[in-house]
Design an enzyme around this catalytic site. Structure first.
Site, PDB file in Angstrom:
ATOM      1  N   ARG A  48      33.947  24.916  24.096  1.00 42.88           N
ATOM      2  CA  ARG A  48      35.105  25.809  24.242  1.00 42.88           C
ATOM      3  C   ARG A  48      35.228  26.772  23.073  1.00 42.88           C
ATOM      4  NH1 ARG A  48      39.874  24.285  22.628  1.00 42.88           N
ATOM      5  NH2 ARG A  48      39.574  22.097  23.162  1.00 42.88           N
ATOM      6  N   TYR A 100      43.737  48.344  38.723  1.00 42.13           N
ATOM      7  CA  TYR A 100      43.446  47.070  39.358  1.00 42.13           C
ATOM      8  C   TYR A 100      44.755  46.306  39.606  1.00 42.13           C
ATOM      9  CZ  TYR A 100      41.610  42.519  40.343  1.00 42.13           C
ATOM     10  OH  TYR A 100      41.344  41.326  40.970  1.00 42.13           O
ATOM     11  N   ASP A 172      39.404  49.780  30.763  1.00 51.25           N
ATOM     12  CA  ASP A 172      38.694  48.956  31.752  1.00 51.25           C
ATOM     13  C   ASP A 172      37.516  49.783  32.260  1.00 51.25           C
ATOM     14  OD1 ASP A 172      37.819  47.688  34.094  1.00 51.25           O
ATOM     15  OD2 ASP A 172      39.824  46.970  34.619  1.00 51.25           O
ATOM     16  N   LYS A 197      31.567  41.994  38.724  1.00 52.57           N
ATOM     17  CA  LYS A 197      31.190  43.120  39.573  1.00 52.57           C
ATOM     18  C   LYS A 197      29.750  43.554  39.281  1.00 52.57           C
ATOM     19  CE  LYS A 197      35.422  42.415  40.699  1.00 52.57           C
ATOM     20  NZ  LYS A 197      36.575  43.143  40.205  1.00 52.57           N
TER      21      LYS A 197
END
Ligand code: PLP
Length: 377
Positions: A48, A100, A172, A197
């Protein structure tokens, strides 16, 4: 030696394994790493915190976006949340009117709850952004081209305005990818990606990233917070995304060439009121996109949207009739997708009722056009 972009895409973070010489990067699934009993270790300790496959991907992402540091996250929304969670009570943030839907949801539901003022602005209009910043601003967020209307914002202009007001500027870059546009070189402080994407590129891996212009205290603070909140990228996901980086420039070239042909066809269709694709000369952001993306090579991205004259019913009917285009959300994979965004986005939608969003894939452009032709009737 300085390397060109396509070379970096193949090689950054993808050096042969030091131990075995394996040319394909290894995946390390171990959650824990041996360290000195007195705790003193500069290297890996727990997954982590950091892990080798994620670190390889972050090396690649930083190189491709020309940043000093990258942080991978479990999803694009994980990256957006990590960035927005640096805002403090009483601060203001500028977010784009077309963006988005998850960002809009976060800005509508989460930020006000935490005492952060959200100002929604058309970031394609620099004057409007300047006005919005006058009362103080901590962060300006942009998305160019934007989802789902493909609005183009002048990133260098936004960076100047944000910095004049002492704010950070984040962008973005999911639709454009660093193949077409590198916001950090235009003055942005942070670039955000949904690597689900184009980076992943095959519709089979979720992920997100923040890339920082500077490896400073701010980047370190977000890294430390990621350790506490736990939204790291799993090893297999990091590995698939790193694999995607290697073919990203080649895929983007074909995606863009196909989109150019499809947009050209759609622009002539009588049932369509408007085609939103920055490569079309009548697109309001065409001139900026031409210099900001790879306009000289005709590369304006492979996302586009169309607005049907017949509104909601006509748009849904086209999506229903399409065969080669799959009716599905998401984008950036090998297969072409079509989606009625107002239906898909639910309560936070601002999409026009007659709008369909298309993700142009890697199929033969003639086949794609033939499918749209029959679906448009
Ligand atoms: C998909 C997407 C996101 C969210 O990313 P996830 O990986 O789905 O969490 C953010 N911004 C844009 C532009 C997107 O297309």
């Amino acid at each position: 030696m300085t390397r060109k972009f396509d070379t970096l895409a193949v090689h950054a973070g993808a050096e042969p394994d030091a131990e075995t010489g394996a040319v394909a990067a290894p995946i390390h699934l171990s959650t824990t790493f041996r360290h000195d009993p007195d705790g003193g270790t500069d290297d890996f300790s727990y997954q982590r915190d950091d892990h080798p496959t994620q670190r390889r991907l972050e090396t690649a992402l930083a190189a491709l976006e020309c940043g000093e540091r990258a942080l991978a996250f479990a999803s694009g929304m994980g990256a957006i949340a990590a960035m927005l969670d640096t805002l403090q009570r009483g601060q203001r943030v500028v977010v784009p009117d077309d963006c988005y839907v998850g960002l809009r949801g976060y800005a509508t539901e989460v930020l006000p709850e935490r005492g952060i003022e959200v100002v929604v602005v058309d970031t394609a209009d620099l004057g409007a952004v300047r006005d919005a910043c006058k009362q103080g601003v901590a962060l300006v967020w942009a998305e160019s081209p934007s989802n789902p209307r493909l609005k183009v914002s002048d990133l260098a202009g936004l960076a100047r305005i944000a910095h004049t007001h002492g704010a950070r500027f984040a962008c973005d870059n999911t639709f454009a990818t660093p193949v077409l546009q590198r916001p950090l070189q235009l003055g942005a402080d942070v670039v955000m990606h949904s690597t689900s994407k184009y980076f992943g590129g095959h519709g089979d891996v979720l992920g997100g990233a923040l890339v920082f212009a500077r490896n400073d205290d701010f980047a370190e603070r977000i890294a430390a917070r990621r350790l506490l909140t736990g939204a790291i990228l799993a090893p297999f996901s990091a590995w698939l995304t790193l694999r995607g980086c290697r073919s990203l420039p080649a895929r983007m070239a074909l995606h863009c060439a196909n989109a150019c042909k499809v947009a050209g066809y759609l622009a002539t269709h009588p049932a369509i009121e408007r085609v939103n694709w920055p490569g079309l000369p009548n697109h309001p952001g065409h001139a900026i996109a031409k210099r900001q993306m790879r306009g000289d090579e005709g590369m304006f991205g492979a996302m586009l949207s169309i607005e049907l004259r017949g509104g909601f019913d006509a748009a849904v009917a086209v999506a229903r009739r399409s065969r080669l285009f799959t009716n599905a959300t998401s984008l950036g994979g090998c297969e072409s997708l079509i989606e009625h965004r107002a239906s898909a986005e639910g309560g936070h939608t601002r999409s026009p009722p007659g709008l369909l969003r298309l993700s142009i894939g890697l199929e033969d452009a003639g086949d794609l056009i033939a499918d749209l032709q029959q679906a448009l009737g």
